[in-house]
Design a protein around this motif. Structure first.
Motif, mmCIF file in Angstrom:
data_model
loop_
_atom_site.group_PDB
_atom_site.id
_atom_site.type_symbol
_atom_site.label_atom_id
_atom_site.label_comp_id
_atom_site.label_asym_id
_atom_site.label_seq_id
_atom_site.Cartn_x
_atom_site.Cartn_y
_atom_site.Cartn_z
ATOM 1 N N THR A 1 0.816 -1.214 0.000
ATOM 2 C CA THR A 1 0.000 0.000 0.000
ATOM 3 C C THR A 1 0.852 1.267 0.000
ATOM 4 O O THR A 1 0.327 2.369 -0.157
ATOM 5 C CB THR A 1 -0.931 0.037 1.213
ATOM 6 O OG1 THR A 1 -0.142 -0.007 2.425
ATOM 7 C CG2 THR A 1 -1.906 -1.137 1.183
ATOM 8 N N GLY A 2 2.155 1.108 0.173
ATOM 9 C CA GLY A 2 3.044 2.259 0.175
ATOM 10 C C GLY A 2 4.224 2.030 1.091
ATOM 11 O O GLY A 2 4.552 0.890 1.444
ATOM 12 N N VAL A 3 4.849 3.118 1.496
ATOM 13 C CA VAL A 3 6.014 3.028 2.376
ATOM 14 C C VAL A 3 5.917 4.094 3.457
ATOM 15 O O VAL A 3 5.281 5.142 3.270
ATOM 16 C CB VAL A 3 7.331 3.203 1.583
ATOM 17 C CG1 VAL A 3 7.434 2.180 0.470
ATOM 18 C CG2 VAL A 3 7.473 4.621 1.032
ATOM 19 N N ALA A 4 6.557 3.828 4.581
ATOM 20 C CA ALA A 4 6.666 4.793 5.668
ATOM 21 C C ALA A 4 8.102 5.285 5.740
ATOM 22 O O ALA A 4 9.042 4.492 5.668
ATOM 23 C CB ALA A 4 6.266 4.155 6.990
ATOM 24 N N SER A 5 8.278 6.581 5.872
ATOM 25 C CA SER A 5 9.607 7.173 5.944
ATOM 26 C C SER A 5 9.626 8.242 7.016
ATOM 27 O O SER A 5 8.585 8.634 7.557
ATOM 28 C CB SER A 5 9.986 7.795 4.594
ATOM 29 O OG SER A 5 9.348 9.053 4.426
ATOM 30 N N ARG A 6 10.790 8.753 7.300
ATOM 31 C CA ARG A 6 10.916 9.831 8.276
ATOM 32 C C ARG A 6 10.285 11.126 7.762
ATOM 33 O O ARG A 6 9.993 12.028 8.537
ATOM 34 C CB ARG A 6 12.388 10.047 8.616
ATOM 35 C CG ARG A 6 13.013 8.847 9.327
ATOM 36 C CD ARG A 6 14.490 9.036 9.567
ATOM 37 N NE ARG A 6 15.086 7.828 10.155
ATOM 38 C CZ ARG A 6 16.388 7.658 10.372
ATOM 39 N NH1 ARG A 6 17.235 8.630 10.053
ATOM 40 N NH2 ARG A 6 16.835 6.542 10.899
ATOM 41 N N ALA A 7 10.100 11.188 6.449
ATOM 42 C CA ALA A 7 9.461 12.361 5.847
ATOM 43 C C ALA A 7 7.954 12.190 5.719
ATOM 44 O O ALA A 7 7.276 13.046 5.150
ATOM 45 C CB ALA A 7 10.072 12.630 4.474
ATOM 46 N N GLY A 8 7.439 11.070 6.211
ATOM 47 C CA GLY A 8 6.013 10.803 6.100
ATOM 48 C C GLY A 8 5.761 9.531 5.318
ATOM 49 O O GLY A 8 6.681 8.776 5.002
ATOM 50 N N ARG A 9 4.496 9.290 5.015
ATOM 51 C CA ARG A 9 4.108 8.083 4.294
ATOM 52 C C ARG A 9 3.773 8.413 2.851
ATOM 53 O O ARG A 9 3.259 9.488 2.544
ATOM 54 C CB ARG A 9 2.917 7.424 4.965
ATOM 55 C CG ARG A 9 3.235 6.896 6.356
ATOM 56 C CD ARG A 9 2.144 5.973 6.849
ATOM 57 N NE ARG A 9 2.517 5.351 8.117
ATOM 58 C CZ ARG A 9 1.890 4.317 8.631
ATOM 59 N NH1 ARG A 9 0.850 3.786 7.999
ATOM 60 N NH2 ARG A 9 2.277 3.804 9.786
ATOM 61 N N PHE A 10 4.098 7.456 1.975
ATOM 62 C CA PHE A 10 3.817 7.598 0.555
ATOM 63 C C PHE A 10 2.950 6.421 0.129
ATOM 64 O O PHE A 10 3.369 5.259 0.273
ATOM 65 C CB PHE A 10 5.114 7.608 -0.261
ATOM 66 C CG PHE A 10 6.007 8.786 0.002
ATOM 67 C CD1 PHE A 10 5.997 9.884 -0.846
ATOM 68 C CD2 PHE A 10 6.860 8.798 1.101
ATOM 69 C CE1 PHE A 10 6.827 10.975 -0.607
ATOM 70 C CE2 PHE A 10 7.690 9.872 1.353
ATOM 71 C CZ PHE A 10 7.673 10.966 0.492
ATOM 72 N N ALA A 11 1.782 6.712 -0.380
ATOM 73 C CA ALA A 11 0.880 5.654 -0.833
ATOM 74 C C ALA A 11 1.245 5.226 -2.248
ATOM 75 O O ALA A 11 1.577 6.058 -3.097
ATOM 76 C CB ALA A 11 -0.565 6.146 -0.805
ATOM 77 N N ALA A 12 1.201 3.933 -2.507
ATOM 78 C CA ALA A 12 1.500 3.423 -3.843
ATOM 79 C C ALA A 12 1.012 1.992 -3.955
ATOM 80 O O ALA A 12 1.114 1.216 -3.001
ATOM 81 C CB ALA A 12 2.998 3.482 -4.119
ATOM 82 N N GLY A 13 0.507 1.653 -5.120
ATOM 83 C CA GLY A 13 0.042 0.296 -5.369
ATOM 84 C C GLY A 13 1.068 -0.588 -6.031
ATOM 85 O O GLY A 13 0.906 -1.810 -6.075
ATOM 86 N N GLN A 14 2.151 0.043 -6.556
ATOM 87 C CA GLN A 14 3.248 -0.723 -7.153
ATOM 88 C C GLN A 14 4.561 -0.109 -6.679
ATOM 89 O O GLN A 14 4.858 1.053 -6.983
ATOM 90 C CB GLN A 14 3.163 -0.701 -8.682
ATOM 91 C CG GLN A 14 1.910 -1.380 -9.223
ATOM 92 C CD GLN A 14 1.975 -1.586 -10.726
ATOM 93 O OE1 GLN A 14 2.455 -2.596 -11.220
ATOM 94 N NE2 GLN A 14 1.468 -0.616 -11.460
ATOM 95 N N VAL A 15 5.332 -0.899 -5.945
ATOM 96 C CA VAL A 15 6.571 -0.429 -5.333
ATOM 97 C C VAL A 15 7.720 -1.311 -5.801
ATOM 98 O O VAL A 15 7.619 -2.544 -5.790
ATOM 99 C CB VAL A 15 6.474 -0.451 -3.792
ATOM 100 C CG1 VAL A 15 7.818 -0.109 -3.155
ATOM 101 C CG2 VAL A 15 5.393 0.515 -3.316
ATOM 102 N N ILE A 16 8.823 -0.673 -6.203
ATOM 103 C CA ILE A 16 10.010 -1.387 -6.674
ATOM 104 C C ILE A 16 11.166 -1.075 -5.731
ATOM 105 O O ILE A 16 11.546 0.088 -5.584
ATOM 106 C CB ILE A 16 10.376 -0.964 -8.111
ATOM 107 C CG1 ILE A 16 9.167 -1.103 -9.045
ATOM 108 C CG2 ILE A 16 11.544 -1.785 -8.623
ATOM 109 C CD1 ILE A 16 9.344 -0.381 -10.371
ATOM 110 N N VAL A 17 11.724 -2.089 -5.105
ATOM 111 C CA VAL A 17 12.843 -1.920 -4.183
ATOM 112 C C VAL A 17 14.149 -2.058 -4.956
ATOM 113 O O VAL A 17 14.494 -3.138 -5.441
ATOM 114 C CB VAL A 17 12.779 -2.951 -3.040
ATOM 115 C CG1 VAL A 17 14.015 -2.822 -2.131
ATOM 116 C CG2 VAL A 17 11.502 -2.765 -2.221
ATOM 117 N N CYS A 18 14.856 -0.935 -5.093
ATOM 118 C CA CYS A 18 16.177 -0.911 -5.736
ATOM 119 C C CYS A 18 17.189 -0.354 -4.749
ATOM 120 O O CYS A 18 17.996 0.520 -5.082
ATOM 121 C CB CYS A 18 16.133 -0.040 -6.998
ATOM 122 S SG CYS A 18 14.934 -0.527 -8.241
#
Length: 369
Positions: free
Chosen positions: A187-204
């Motif tokens: 559903t997204g990612v959590a970061s120190r800058a806040g959360r980002f919603a996404a339905g397709q995430v690519i880990v590079c």
């Protein structure tokens, strides 16, 4: 959680992440790229820029397939980026000289099988090509098609191109802390800058990819492997082409500077340089080109490679989590394999015919843990 309004969210702004973003944007997709620091400043910046595995005949077929596809990509990409950004990645195709190769016959047999130009040359040829090479060699192996690229400038050019593309949102200094998964889907990612919603995430995420995936309960056999390098300030043409001996190499740049590398160290995420490595690298470089002993060492740095057990990257969907993908574990060949590995993943994402059989790179239980 803030929406990204993008079709794809990429974590990691190295060469792998930036090339993925570029290809997806070229195909008309909206992309958001998150980078924990500045794009292109980790392993992509720290390497040497040789566009080939050091001893390509010693690698498995999955690596060789990606390497052979990638090799012809950099001249075109370099010219494109120069035209679009004004930054020259300095692709040079000056060939590679191998000194003192123990398995030369195996190398020549490999070259015949794959159709790669590689030949044994005599002393006259060797010293005509590289007059400052260490004296006393009666022969060498010569690979005329090998190229190198000035990888820090490649990173700068890719970053500049992405920043100019309206369909790309580049977010730097965003340290992703965890992947957000609900009901078997990203559903997204959590970061120190806040959360980002996404339905397709690519880990590079390079050496950090395993940590990111572990936050979603996925094990990936990728670890940081430190490599230290040094840079000599040398006059132009002192070293003309890449020369490799005993696993160490020197790489010339257009302005005369010469890189020498590299170490292989299991030191976790420690990127500190050491006096021992400096002395070892300087010794190796001056054994390859003795004249470098008269040149000052201008810079000494370390980077973290994304090490993997067999050096074969993991490329593709993460089983059990819909919308999550990975492209990591290139070990010493991230720059070498980047064009093919990113193209392979983008082919899968967009439903195109893949350039090579994707099965050797899939994340499975045996390769993931």
């Amino acid at each position: 959680m803030s929406a990204t309004n993008s079709d794809f969210l990429i974590i990691g702004g190295g060469v792998i992440g930036m090339m993925t973003a570029l290809q997806l944007a070229d195909a008309g997709h909206r992309v958001t790229l998150l980078e924990r620091g500045e794009c292109g400043r980790e392993a992509s910046w720290a390497g040497g820029g040789i566009v080939s595995p050091l001893y390509p005949w010693r690698y498995s077929m999955p690596i060789s397939r990606l390497s052979r596809w990638s090799e012809g990509f950099y001249p075109e990409l370099s010219l494109r980026l120069l035209e679009e950004t004004g930054i020259d990645p300095e692709y040079r195709q000056k060939g590679l000289l191998y000194l003192r190769v123990d398995d030369a016959e195996q190398a020549l047999d490999w070259a015949r099988v794959v159709g790669k130009p590689l030949e044994r040359v005599g002393a006259d040829f060797l010293y005509a090509k590289e007059p400052q090479a260490a004296p006393g060699f009666e022969s060498a192996l010569w690979m005329p098609t090998l190229g190198s690229i000035r990888n820090p400038r490649l990173g700068q050019a890719l970053r500049a191109r992405l920043m100019a593309m309206p369909q790309v949102t580049l977010c730097e200094d965003v340290d992703v802390e965890r992947l957000c998964v609900e009901h078997g889907a990203i559903t997204g990612v959590a970061s120190r800058a806040g959360r980002f919603a996404a339905g397709q995430v690519i880990v590079c995420g390079g050496a950090w990819a395993a940590q990111l995936l572990r936050s979603a309960g996925v094990e990936l056999a990728v670890r940081p492997v430190k490599g230290q390098m040094i840079l000599f300030k040398a006059p132009p043409e002192l070293v003309r082409r890449v020369v490799l001996m005993d696993g160490r190499y020197v790489i010339p740049r257009s302005d005369g500077r010469v890189l020498a590398g590299s170490t292989l160290e299991e030191a976790g995420f420690d990127k500190r340089t050491t006096d021992e490595a400096l002395a070892s690298l300087r010794d190796s470089a001056t054994r390859i080109v003795p004249a470098l002993a008269d040149c000052p060492v201008e810079h000494h740095w370390a980077g973290l490679r994304p090490g993997s057990p067999d050096g074969v990257p993991t490329i593709g969907a993460v089983p059990g989590i819909n919308g999550l993908y990975v492209n990591a574990g290139h070990y010493r060949n991230g720059l070498v394999l980047a064009p093919a590995s990113t193209r392979l993943l983008v082919d899968r994402l967009l439903g195109r015919e893949p350039i090579v059989d994707p099965s050797p790179y899939c994340l499975t239980g045996s390769r993931g843990a």
